[in-house]
Scaffold this active site. Sequence first.
Site, short mmCIF file in Angstrom:
data_model
loop_
_atom_site.label_atom_id
_atom_site.label_comp_id
_atom_site.label_asym_id
_atom_site.label_seq_id
_atom_site.Cartn_x
_atom_site.Cartn_y
_atom_site.Cartn_z
CG ASP A 73 -4.28 -0.98 -3.44
OD1 ASP A 73 -4.79 -2.10 -3.24
OD2 ASP A 73 -4.20 -0.11 -2.56
CD GLN A 103 -2.22 5.96 -4.16
OE1 GLN A 103 -1.79 6.78 -4.95
NE2 GLN A 103 -2.68 6.28 -2.98
CE1 TYR A 137 -4.61 -3.30 4.80
CE2 TYR A 137 -2.23 -3.53 4.77
CZ TYR A 137 -3.45 -3.61 4.13
OH TYR A 137 -3.50 -3.99 2.82
CB SER A 178 -7.54 0.31 -3.14
OG SER A 178 -6.76 0.42 -1.98
NE ARG A 218 -4.02 -1.46 0.02
CZ ARG A 218 -5.08 -1.67 0.76
NH1 ARG A 218 -4.98 -2.09 2.00
NH2 ARG A 218 -6.29 -1.45 0.29
P1 NAD Z 1 -9.11 -3.07 6.03
O1 NAD Z 1 -10.05 -3.65 5.01
O2 NAD Z 1 -7.98 -3.91 6.52
O3 NAD Z 1 -9.96 -2.57 7.30
C1 NAD Z 1 -11.08 -1.73 7.16
C2 NAD Z 1 -11.14 -0.74 8.33
O4 NAD Z 1 -11.53 -1.42 9.52
C3 NAD Z 1 -9.83 -0.02 8.66
O5 NAD Z 1 -10.03 1.37 8.52
C4 NAD Z 1 -9.57 -0.43 10.10
O6 NAD Z 1 -8.95 0.60 10.85
C5 NAD Z 1 -10.95 -0.73 10.59
N1 NAD Z 1 -11.03 -1.49 11.85
C6 NAD Z 1 -10.26 -2.54 12.28
N2 NAD Z 1 -10.67 -2.94 13.51
C7 NAD Z 1 -11.72 -2.13 13.86
C8 NAD Z 1 -12.56 -2.04 15.00
N3 NAD Z 1 -12.41 -2.83 16.06
N4 NAD Z 1 -13.53 -1.09 15.00
C9 NAD Z 1 -13.69 -0.24 13.96
N5 NAD Z 1 -12.93 -0.28 12.85
C10 NAD Z 1 -11.95 -1.21 12.81
O7 NAD Z 1 -8.51 -1.70 5.52
P2 NAD Z 1 -8.24 -1.18 4.04
O8 NAD Z 1 -9.48 -0.54 3.56
O9 NAD Z 1 -7.68 -2.26 3.20
O10 NAD Z 1 -7.14 -0.06 4.24
C11 NAD Z 1 -6.75 0.45 5.46
C12 NAD Z 1 -5.87 1.66 5.24
O11 NAD Z 1 -4.73 1.36 4.45
C13 NAD Z 1 -6.50 2.81 4.46
O12 NAD Z 1 -7.44 3.55 5.09
C14 NAD Z 1 -5.23 3.61 4.15
O13 NAD Z 1 -4.79 4.36 5.24
C15 NAD Z 1 -4.26 2.52 3.85
N6 NAD Z 1 -4.14 2.40 2.39
C16 NAD Z 1 -3.10 3.04 1.76
C17 NAD Z 1 -2.96 2.95 0.37
C18 NAD Z 1 -1.83 3.60 -0.35
O14 NAD Z 1 -1.16 4.43 0.19
N7 NAD Z 1 -1.57 3.21 -1.58
C19 NAD Z 1 -3.90 2.25 -0.38
C20 NAD Z 1 -4.95 1.63 0.29
C21 NAD Z 1 -5.06 1.71 1.67
#
Ligand code: NAD
Length: 383
Positions: A134, A131, A232, A137, A126
Site C-alpha cells: 500500500d 497492506q 474511505y 499509505s 486497502r
Molecule cells: P484519504 O486521503 O482519502 O482522506 C483523508 C481523510 O479525510 C479521511 O479520514 C476522510 O474521512 C477525511 N475527510 C473526507 N472529507 C472530510 C471532511 N469534509 N471533513 C473532515 N475530514 C474529511 O484517506 P486515506 O488516508 O487514504 O485512508 C482512509 C481510510 O482508509 C483509513 O483511515 C483506513 O480506515 C482505510 N485504510 C485501510 C487500509 C487497510 O486496511 N489496508 C490501509 C489504508 C487505509
Amino acid sequence: MPGGMAKVFVPCEKSSGETRVAAVPETVKKLVETGFTVSIEKGAGSNAHIPDESYESTGAAIVEGDVPWFEADLVLKVAPPTVEEASRLKKGSTLVAFIAPHRNLEVVEKLAGGEVSTLAMELIPRITKAQSMDALSSQASLAGYKAVVLAATKLGRYFPLLMTAAGTIPPAKVVIMGAGVAGLQAIATAKRLGAVVEVSDIREAVKEQVVSLGGRFIELPMKESGEGSGGYAREMGEDFLTKQREIVTKHVAAADVVITTAQIPGKKAPVLLTREMVEKMRPGAVVIDMAVESGGNCEMSRMDEEVTTARGTRIIGISNLPATAPDDASLLYARNVLTLVTYLAKEGKLVFDMNDEITRETLLTHEGRVVHEPTAALMKGAG
Ligand code: NAD
C-alpha cells in the site's frame, strides 16, 4: 528460466520536483535473486542519495539512453509517465507507477493502445493482505509527518509547553482536518512535539484512533455517516460542509497551525477552510494544505506556493510532500513495489490472474483495454 529472464528497468524520474526512485539497492537485490535482470538509469537514485555504485553492487546494470525503455518487460516508476514515455513501452510489457488516471487520461489511452499492462499503485486495494504493497499509505504517512515538521519550522513559536526561567510558554494549538493515514501520522507527530491537537473528520470510526493518539475530536452533528466504501470517506453535501465550517471556525481561529488532509477518492477535495475562516486566524499562524493537488481543502492555497494573508497567516500548499523526504519515501515505496512484483511473479515473469483481487483491482490497462471501470467511464465521457 523459460523464455529468458524478464528485464526490469528503473528510469530517472523526470517530472519536476520528483526526487524519489522506484527501486533501492535492497529491493534490487531481491529482484535479482527472484530471477529478474535489472537495469537502472544512470543517476536514478541520486536525489534519494543512492549512488549508482550501490545499485551496481547488488547485480544491476547502470544504463543510459532510450533503449532500456524499449527493451524492458517491466518498468518501475514513481510518478506517472509522460505520454512520450508511455509510447516507448513495448507491447506486452508492464508498468508499475502512480498514474493518477483521472488526471492523465491521455497517458492511460497511450498505455492501453500500446498493450501495456499498467499496475497503478494508487489502486492497490486497502485490504489486510495488500497492506505491505500500500504505497498510498506509506507515502501519506511520511507526508503527514513532514507537514508537521514543516509547520513547526515555519511557526515563530515553540510547540511544547515550556516552563522556563523567563516564564511559561503555552503549547501550540494544532488543528488537523482529516484523520486518514496522513492525518493520524500528523496527530502523532504534533503530539510528540508537545502540541495540543484537535481533529475533525466525518468518519465516526476514526474518533477512537484520534483519542488514543492524544488528540481531541471535534464533534460534528452527523445525521448520516460519512463512511464511504473501502474505509474511505464519501462526498458530503454542501449543507453539511457549511455546518462543519461553522463549528470548526472557532477552533481554527485559535490555532497556531492547521493541517488539512481531507480527500475523497477520484473527486475534488472538499473545501474545509474558506477565505473568511483563514482571515480570522491569528498573525503568524500556518496552514498546510495537503490536498492542494486534488483542488485543495483551503480556498486560498496555491499549488507549491506560500500565500500570506494581510494579517500575516501563511498558507502552504505542497503537492508532493513525500518528495521532501526522498530517502525514506523511496525505500518504503520500493518495498511496496517489490512486494507487489514478487506477489505476481512466477519463474521470473509476471502472471495476471483476474480471479485474484489484488491483480484485478490494481490493473488499470491490460491486453489493449482500460480495465479499471471508473477510468474507462471517464474516458468515454471525455471522448
Ligand atoms: P484519504 O486521503 O482519502 O482522506 C483523508 C481523510 O479525510 C479521511 O479520514 C476522510 O474521512 C477525511 N475527510 C473526507 N472529507 C472530510 C471532511 N469534509 N471533513 C473532515 N475530514 C474529511 O484517506 P486515506 O488516508 O487514504 O485512508 C482512509 C481510510 O482508509 C483509513 O483511515 C483506513 O480506515 C482505510 N485504510 C485501510 C487500509 C487497510 O486496511 N489496508 C490501509 C489504508 C487505509
